[in-house]
Enzyme design. Sequence first.
Site, PDB file in Angstrom:
ATOM      1  N   HIS A  49      -3.626  -7.246  16.139  1.00  0.00           N
ATOM      2  CA  HIS A  49      -4.862  -7.598  15.445  1.00  0.00           C
ATOM      3  C   HIS A  49      -6.006  -6.826  16.097  1.00  0.00           C
ATOM      4  O   HIS A  49      -6.396  -7.134  17.215  1.00  0.00           O
ATOM      5  CB  HIS A  49      -5.175  -9.089  15.579  1.00  0.00           C
ATOM      6  CG  HIS A  49      -4.080  -9.986  15.105  1.00  0.00           C
ATOM      7  ND1 HIS A  49      -4.002 -11.291  15.490  1.00  0.00           N
ATOM      8  CD2 HIS A  49      -3.027  -9.782  14.278  1.00  0.00           C
ATOM      9  CE1 HIS A  49      -2.954 -11.856  14.919  1.00  0.00           C
ATOM     10  NE2 HIS A  49      -2.341 -10.952  14.192  1.00  0.00           N
ATOM     11  N   SER A  68      -2.585  -9.724  20.094  1.00  0.00           N
ATOM     12  CA  SER A  68      -3.919  -9.882  19.527  1.00  0.00           C
ATOM     13  C   SER A  68      -4.929  -9.637  20.642  1.00  0.00           C
ATOM     14  O   SER A  68      -4.937  -8.560  21.228  1.00  0.00           O
ATOM     15  CB  SER A  68      -4.048 -11.286  18.905  1.00  0.00           C
ATOM     16  OG  SER A  68      -5.297 -11.444  18.276  1.00  0.00           O
ATOM     17  N   ASP A 128      -0.336 -16.696  15.683  1.00  0.00           N
ATOM     18  CA  ASP A 128       0.459 -15.711  14.962  1.00  0.00           C
ATOM     19  C   ASP A 128       1.585 -15.201  15.870  1.00  0.00           C
ATOM     20  O   ASP A 128       1.382 -14.951  17.049  1.00  0.00           O
ATOM     21  CB  ASP A 128      -0.440 -14.548  14.519  1.00  0.00           C
ATOM     22  CG  ASP A 128       0.213 -13.662  13.474  1.00  0.00           C
ATOM     23  OD1 ASP A 128       1.213 -14.082  12.863  1.00  0.00           O
ATOM     24  OD2 ASP A 128      -0.294 -12.548  13.258  1.00  0.00           O
TER      25      ASP A 128
END
Length: 189
Positions: free
Chosen positions: A39, A12, A132
């Site tokens: 992400h 991310s 995540d």
Amino acid sequence: MAAPQAIVIGCSAGGLTALEQLLAGLDPALPQAIAVCCHTGSANVDLMCELLAKYATLPVEEARERAPMRGGVIHVAPSGYHLLVETSRRFALSVDQRVSFARPSIDVLFESAAEAWREALVGVVLTGANSDGARGLLKVRQGGGVAIVQDPADAESPTMPTVALELAGADHCLPLADIAPLLNRLCLP
């Protein structure tokens, strides 16, 4: 241990820079199928694929619905969709609810890949600012796969690797610069 057949990578915040370094260090002869979930916040993954292709030693392409997860190719999760690997080892896309505030979700990719590949899977969690990937990495380990986590002290954003270590642990926890050489050792005969 038999050589892994697939690698899933999640990141991310700070992930694009980390992926550039990691993918540049992979051996161009790597035969494994590779899927990446990052992400980006971008509505278009084409630009990310173009950027990564400048550094990667293997072809980079956007993962497509029903396409097989092919060896020697880096498949990138499309924006706005969860990327899943079916037991047939083909991709499926989903617009289900966000997981850990993200779609695509690293957990969704890792959990489905763990079902498809079991002990033949390597999961890699890199820099990121949320949780995540932790649940997915646990599933990879429970299926007999190998878990690699970037050392949080080395990550641009240490939250994601820290949470992954706390929930799933890791078979290997090391600085980013050491991850590609490890993958090459694990994956090449």
